[in-house]
Design a protein around this motif. Structure first.
Motif, PDB file in Angstrom:
ATOM      1  N   PHE A  24       0.839  -1.198   0.000  1.00  0.00           N
ATOM      2  CA  PHE A  24       0.000   0.000   0.000  1.00  0.00           C
ATOM      3  C   PHE A  24       0.871   1.244   0.000  1.00  0.00           C
ATOM      4  O   PHE A  24       1.632   1.488   0.929  1.00  0.00           O
ATOM      5  N   GLY A  25       0.791   2.025  -1.074  1.00  0.00           N
ATOM      6  CA  GLY A  25       1.396   3.349  -1.099  1.00  0.00           C
ATOM      7  C   GLY A  25       2.909   3.398  -1.150  1.00  0.00           C
ATOM      8  O   GLY A  25       3.505   4.343  -0.622  1.00  0.00           O
ATOM      9  N   GLY A  72      -7.541  11.128   0.633  1.00  0.00           N
ATOM     10  CA  GLY A  72      -7.236   9.786   0.140  1.00  0.00           C
ATOM     11  C   GLY A  72      -8.419   9.274  -0.656  1.00  0.00           C
ATOM     12  O   GLY A  72      -9.549   9.296  -0.174  1.00  0.00           O
ATOM     13  N   LYS A  74      -9.516   6.623  -4.445  1.00  0.00           N
ATOM     14  CA  LYS A  74      -9.031   5.534  -5.290  1.00  0.00           C
ATOM     15  C   LYS A  74      -9.665   5.575  -6.677  1.00  0.00           C
ATOM     16  O   LYS A  74     -10.785   6.056  -6.846  1.00  0.00           O
ATOM     17  N   TYR A 136      -4.396   4.145  -5.730  1.00  0.00           N
ATOM     18  CA  TYR A 136      -4.650   5.071  -4.625  1.00  0.00           C
ATOM     19  C   TYR A 136      -4.216   6.472  -5.040  1.00  0.00           C
ATOM     20  O   TYR A 136      -3.121   6.664  -5.584  1.00  0.00           O
ATOM     21  N   ARG A 138      -3.610  10.485  -3.852  1.00  0.00           N
ATOM     22  CA  ARG A 138      -3.323  11.324  -2.692  1.00  0.00           C
ATOM     23  C   ARG A 138      -3.249  12.802  -3.111  1.00  0.00           C
ATOM     24  O   ARG A 138      -2.202  13.295  -3.504  1.00  0.00           O
ATOM     25  N   SER A 165      -1.888   0.094  -5.577  1.00  0.00           N
ATOM     26  CA  SER A 165      -1.794  -0.445  -4.221  1.00  0.00           C
ATOM     27  C   SER A 165      -2.635  -1.690  -4.021  1.00  0.00           C
ATOM     28  O   SER A 165      -3.693  -1.859  -4.635  1.00  0.00           O
ATOM     29  N   TYR A 168      -4.810  -2.353   2.336  1.00  0.00           N
ATOM     30  CA  TYR A 168      -4.158  -1.559   3.388  1.00  0.00           C
ATOM     31  C   TYR A 168      -3.689  -2.467   4.521  1.00  0.00           C
ATOM     32  O   TYR A 168      -2.586  -2.337   5.025  1.00  0.00           O
ATOM     33  N   THR A 302     -11.425   4.715   3.311  1.00  0.00           N
ATOM     34  CA  THR A 302     -11.071   4.562   1.906  1.00  0.00           C
ATOM     35  C   THR A 302     -10.039   3.462   1.711  1.00  0.00           C
ATOM     36  O   THR A 302     -10.144   2.651   0.793  1.00  0.00           O
ATOM     37  N   ALA A 303      -9.038   3.436   2.577  1.00  0.00           N
ATOM     38  CA  ALA A 303      -7.939   2.490   2.391  1.00  0.00           C
ATOM     39  C   ALA A 303      -8.401   1.052   2.563  1.00  0.00           C
ATOM     40  O   ALA A 303      -8.133   0.192   1.727  1.00  0.00           O
TER      41      ALA A 303
END
Length: 356
Positions: A24-25, A72, A74, A136, A138, A165, A168, A302-303
C-alpha cells in the motif's frame, strides 16, 4: 480556471509485474498534478508533469508549522476495463473543510475532479486489475512560502500523486486486533480532529507503536476530555452492532467525517437498519460484550473499505468479537461497496464517476 498543461514523462517507469503482491502506497505512477497558489494570482498554473521530487526552501512554512492538508481516494478498474472514481466530490468538499480549518485557500471542487480524471486517464495503465487492488490517489496541499513567522502563508502547492496499491491491511478482510488507547490523546473538540491534516497522524504515532508492540493493528481513540467516549481508529471510523442497533460515534468536531462512513450509513438506512450517530462509551461496549449483545465491530475507510474487528482490548479486558470471524453485516457491506466501486453493481446516483 486555466486549462491544464501536460508534460508527458520521457522515460516511463517499469510497472509492477505482480499486482497480487502490491504493497500500500510504496510505488508511484509516471505523472503528478501540480497547481500553485499566490495571494496575487489565486490558484493558477495547473499542470500534469512527470512524477519527481519537489523543491522546497529550508524555511518552507509547512516544515515548521505544519500547515498542510490531504485526502485519500481511489481509482478502480472495472471488469470491462473502464475506470471508476468513488464519490470524488465528497473528498474535495472535505478537503475544503480541512482547508478552512488550516487557513488554506479553498479549491474548486469541479476543477479538482476534472484534474484527477485527467491524471488517471494519462496514467491509466497504472490502474491495477487484480482483486482488491486499486490506484490510490493522494491529493495534498501545503504552504511552501519561506518564512519563519507564525502566520497563515500566502503561497501554496496543490499536488495529486498516484500509487497502485494492494490491501491496506495485510490481513485483508480477516478481522483485525484493535487496542483501545486510554493514556495518549489524539485531539479534542475545537482542535483539528475534524480536518485531514498531518499533525493528527503525527500525534497518534506513539500510541500506534506501543499497540503494534503488543500485537495490535490499530489504536481506537477515546475522547480527550473524559477519556471514556469512543471516537475513531487511527485510519478509519468505527461501527458497533449492539443487538439490532448499529452505532457510530457522532461527528462532534474531533472526528474525521469519513466518506466510506457516510456511504455505509446511507446504505444501512436505505436497507431499513436502525443506525445511530451518537456518543458511545467504552463502558457501554464492555457491557454489551459481557451480556452477549455485541454482535459485530467494524471500521470504515477509503484504504481498507470495511475492516472487521475480531479483538478489542481495553485495559486488561480482551474482548473477542464474533469468534474472530467476519460478521454477516461486515461482509455484506464490503461486498456491496466494492461491488459499486468496481462497477459490478449499481449504487446511488452520482456515487461513481467514470474516468474512461
Amino acid at each position: 480556471m486555466e486549462s491544464i498543461k501536460i508534460e508527458l514523462a520521457k522515460n516511463p517507469k517499469v510497472k509492477p509485474t505482480d499486482e497480487n503482491s502490491l504493497d500500500f502506497g510504496s510505488v508511484f505512477s509516471d505523472h503528478m498534478f501540480i497547481m500553485n497558489y499566490t495571494k496575487e494570482k489565486g490558484w493558477h498554473s495547473p499542470r500534469i508533469v512527470p512524477y519527481g521530487p519537489l523543491s522546497l526552501d529550508p524555511a518552507a512554512m509547512c516544515l515548521h508549522y505544519g500547515q498542510e492538508v490531504f485526502e485519500g481516494m481511489k481509482a478502480y478498474r472495472a471488469e470491462n476495463g473502464s475506470i471508476n472514481l468513488f464519490r470524488p466530490d465528497e473528498n474535495f468538499k472535505r478537503l475544503n473543510l480541512s482547508n478552512d480549518r488550516l487557513c488554506i485557500p479553498e479549491i474548486d471542487v469541479d476543477f479538482c475532479i476534472e484534474a484527477t480524471k485527467k491524471l488517471v486517464e494519462i496514467d491509466k495503465e497504472w490502474v491495477p486489475s487484480a482483486p482488491n487492488t486499486s490506484l490510490y490517489l493522494r491529493p495534498f496541499i501545503f504552504c511552501h512560502e519561506p518564512n519563519l513567522g507564525v502566520k497563515a502563508g500566502d503561497e501554496y502547492l496543490f499536488v495529486i500523486i498516484a500509487s497502485p496499491s494492494g490491501p491496506y491491511y495485510k490481513e485483508g478482510l480477516n478481522p483485525v486486533k484493535i487496542y483501545v488507547e486510554n493514556q495518549y490523546v489524539r485531539t479534542v473538540k475545537g482542535g483539528t480532529g475534524m480536518a485531514k491534516t498531518g499533525g493528527n497522524y503525527a500525534s497518534s504515532l506513539k500510541a500506534g507503536v506501543e499497540a503494534h508492540e503488543q500485537g495490535y493493528s490499530q489504536v481506537l481513540w477515546l475522547d480527550g476530555i473524559e477519556n471514556r467516549y469512543i471516537e475513531e481508529v487511527g485510519a478509519m471510523n468505527i461501527f458497533f452492532r449492539i443487538n439490532d442497533e448499529i452505532i457510530t460515534p457522532e461527528l462532534s468536531g474531533s472526528i474525521l467525517g469519513g466518506i466510506t462512513r457516510k456511504s455505509v450509513i446511507a446504505l444501512l438506512q436505505k436497507d431499513g437498519y436502525k443506525v445511530s450517530e451518537r456518543k458511545i462509551s467504552i463502558l457501554e461496549v464492555e457491557d454489551a460484550h459481557k451480556n452477549g449483545e455485541l454482535k459485530e465491530v467494524f471500521g470504515t475507510g477509503t484504504a481498507a473499505v470495511i475492516s472487521p474487528v475480531g479483538i478489542l482490548k481495553y485495559n486488561d479486558n480482551v474482548m473477542e468479537i464474533n469468534h474472530q470471524e467476519i460478521g454477516e453485516l461486515s461482509q455484506a457491506l464490503y461486498d456491496r461497496l466494492t461491488g459499486i466501486q468496481w462497477g459490478k453493481i449499481s449504487g446511488p446516483e452520482g456515487w461513481v464517476v467514470k474516468v474512461s
